[in-house]
Write an enzyme that holds these catalytic residues in place. Structure first.
Site, mmCIF file in Angstrom:
data_model
loop_
_atom_site.group_PDB
_atom_site.id
_atom_site.type_symbol
_atom_site.label_atom_id
_atom_site.label_comp_id
_atom_site.label_asym_id
_atom_site.label_seq_id
_atom_site.Cartn_x
_atom_site.Cartn_y
_atom_site.Cartn_z
ATOM 1 N N HIS A 67 -1.151 10.011 4.101
ATOM 2 C CA HIS A 67 -0.829 10.295 2.716
ATOM 3 C C HIS A 67 -0.566 11.795 2.568
ATOM 4 C CE1 HIS A 67 -0.841 9.303 -1.580
ATOM 5 N NE2 HIS A 67 -1.310 10.522 -1.749
ATOM 6 N N ASP B 78 -2.564 5.338 5.225
ATOM 7 C CA ASP B 78 -2.604 5.686 3.809
ATOM 8 C C ASP B 78 -3.266 4.557 3.036
ATOM 9 O OD1 ASP B 78 -2.173 6.603 1.245
ATOM 10 O OD2 ASP B 78 0.011 6.421 1.307
ATOM 11 N N SER C 75 3.045 10.335 -4.369
ATOM 12 C CA SER C 75 1.670 10.060 -4.783
ATOM 13 C C SER C 75 1.631 9.760 -6.289
ATOM 14 C CB SER C 75 0.765 11.229 -4.401
ATOM 15 O OG SER C 75 -0.591 10.887 -4.513
#
Length: 298
Positions: free
Chosen positions: A298, A268, A115
Site C-alpha cells: 500500500h 495491501d 488510497s
C-alpha cells in the site's frame, strides 16, 4: 514554500472556490485540447498534501501530456468529515466547468486518487452521475482505494493484517481518527460488531469473500460469528455512507459510472476492496481496466 521550477511544466497554485489546488500545465504547445486529470492525494484524510504527491503529479502531467489539478483538501480532524469529500467535489466541479481556461478538453477529464484519494475519486464520480449541468467525467482511476467500512475480515485483511505501513488494525484506527471518533471502538469494528444482521444480509451481494477470486483466498479462514453491538453502530453512522463506503452505492448509480482503471497490490489490506468494486462495475456493464502488482505494498 514556493513552487519549484520545472523546465517542462508551468506550475501554479490557485484556489477553486476556497479549495487549494496546484495546476501542472505542459509547456510544450499542443495541437488541440489536452486531457485533464483531477488528482486527490492519499493519507487517510489526516496526512498528506499537494507537496507529498508533487512528484507523481509532475510525472502524470509529463508522461501523459495532461493538465493535472492536484487538490489540497483540508485535513481531519481539524476540518471535520465530510469537509474533505465536499472539497474534492467542489474542485472537480470547478475544473469541469473551467477546463477550457487551462487548455483541457472538458470531455476528457479523468478523476484519480490513491488510497483515501481513491475513495474521494469514487465518491465524486458517484455524486456527479446525475448532474446534467456538467460535462461527464471521462474516466476514474482508483489506486489502492478504500471503498467499504463494513467488513474488515476479507482475505486481504487476514493475509496482510500486519503489513508494513497500513496494517489491518491501523486501517480502522485511522478511520476513527478521520471521523473524530473514540478509538476504543476499534476492536468491535474490527470484529464486525458495528453492522446489524439486516445490513450484512443486504450488502452480502456486494461485500462477500465468495466474490473474491480463489487465487487470492489461499489460507483464508471465515471469521467466527460476532454479536451485534447497537451502541457501536450508533456511534459510527458515517461508515455506512457512500462517501466513506462507495461500494454501498445502489446499482442505479453504479451503472452510470465512467470507464474505470483500478490498481491493486498483493501486500495491501485494501486489495479486496478494489477487486469487489471491479466486479460490481463489470456486473453493471462499466468498462474496467485492472492492474495488479502482486509484490506491491500500500
Amino acid at each position: 514554500l514556493p513552487v519549484l521550477w520545472d523546465p517542462q511544466l508551468f506550475i501554479k497554485d490557485l484556489h477553486f472556490d476556497g479549495v487549494p489546488v496546484r495546476i501542472y500545465l505542459p509547456r510544450e504547445p499542443s495541437a488541440g485540447k489536452r486531457r485533464g486529470v483531477v488528482f486527490f492525494h492519499g493519507g487517510c484524510g489526516i496526512f498528506g498534501s499537494i507537496r507529498s504527491h508533487e512528484r507523481i503529479c509532475r510525472h502524470i502531467a509529463k508522461k501523459s501530456d495532461s493538465v493535472v489539478v492536484s487538490v489540497g483538501y483540508h485535513l481531519a480532524p481539524e476540518y471535520k468529515y465530510p469537509a474533505q469529500s465536499l472539497e474534492c467535489l467542489t474542485a472537480a466541479v470547478r475544473f469541469l466547468q473551467t477546463a477550457d481556461t487551462y487548455g483541457a478538453d472538458p470531455a476528457r477529464i479523468i478523476v484519480c486518487g490513491d488510497s483515501v484519494g481513491g475513495t474521494y475519486a469514487a465518491s465524486v464520480c458517484q455524486e456527479l452521475v446525475h448532474r446534467t449541468d456538467l460535462p461527464k467525467v471521462r474516466a476514474q482511476v482508483l489506486i489502492s482505494p478504500f471503498l467499504q467500512a463494513l467488513n474488515f475480515n476479507l482475505p486481504s485483511h487476514q493475509k496482510n493484517a500486519f503489513a508494513a505501513f497500513l496494517s489491518r488494525e491501523r486501517t480502522v484506527h485511522f478511520i476513527l481518527k478521520y471521523m473524530n471518533k473514540d478509538c476504543s471502538l476499534k476492536e468491535p469494528i474490527l470484529a464486525g460488531s458495528h453492522v446489524p444482521e439486516s445490513m450484512n444480509l443486504k450488502y452480502r451481494k456486494w461485500i462477500n469473500p465468495d466474490l473474491i477470486p480463489e487465487v487470492f483466498k489461499l489460507g483464508y479462514k471465515p471469521p467466527l460469528p460476532t454479536s451485534f453491538l447497537p451502541r457501536v453502530h450508533e456511534e459510527v453512522p458515517e461508515l455506512f455512507e457512500c462517501r466513506v463506503s462507495p461500494l454501498l452505492a445502489e446499482d442505479a448509480v453504479v451503472c452510470h459510472l465512467p470507464d474505470t482503471c483500478i490498481v491493486t497490490f498483493g501486500h495491501d489490506v485494501l486489495r479486496d476492496e478494489g477487486l469487489l468494486y471491479k466486479k460490481r462495475l463489470e456486473d453493471n456493464n462499466v468498462r474496467v481496466t485492472w492492474h495488479h502488482v502482486e509484490n506491491g505494498f500500500h
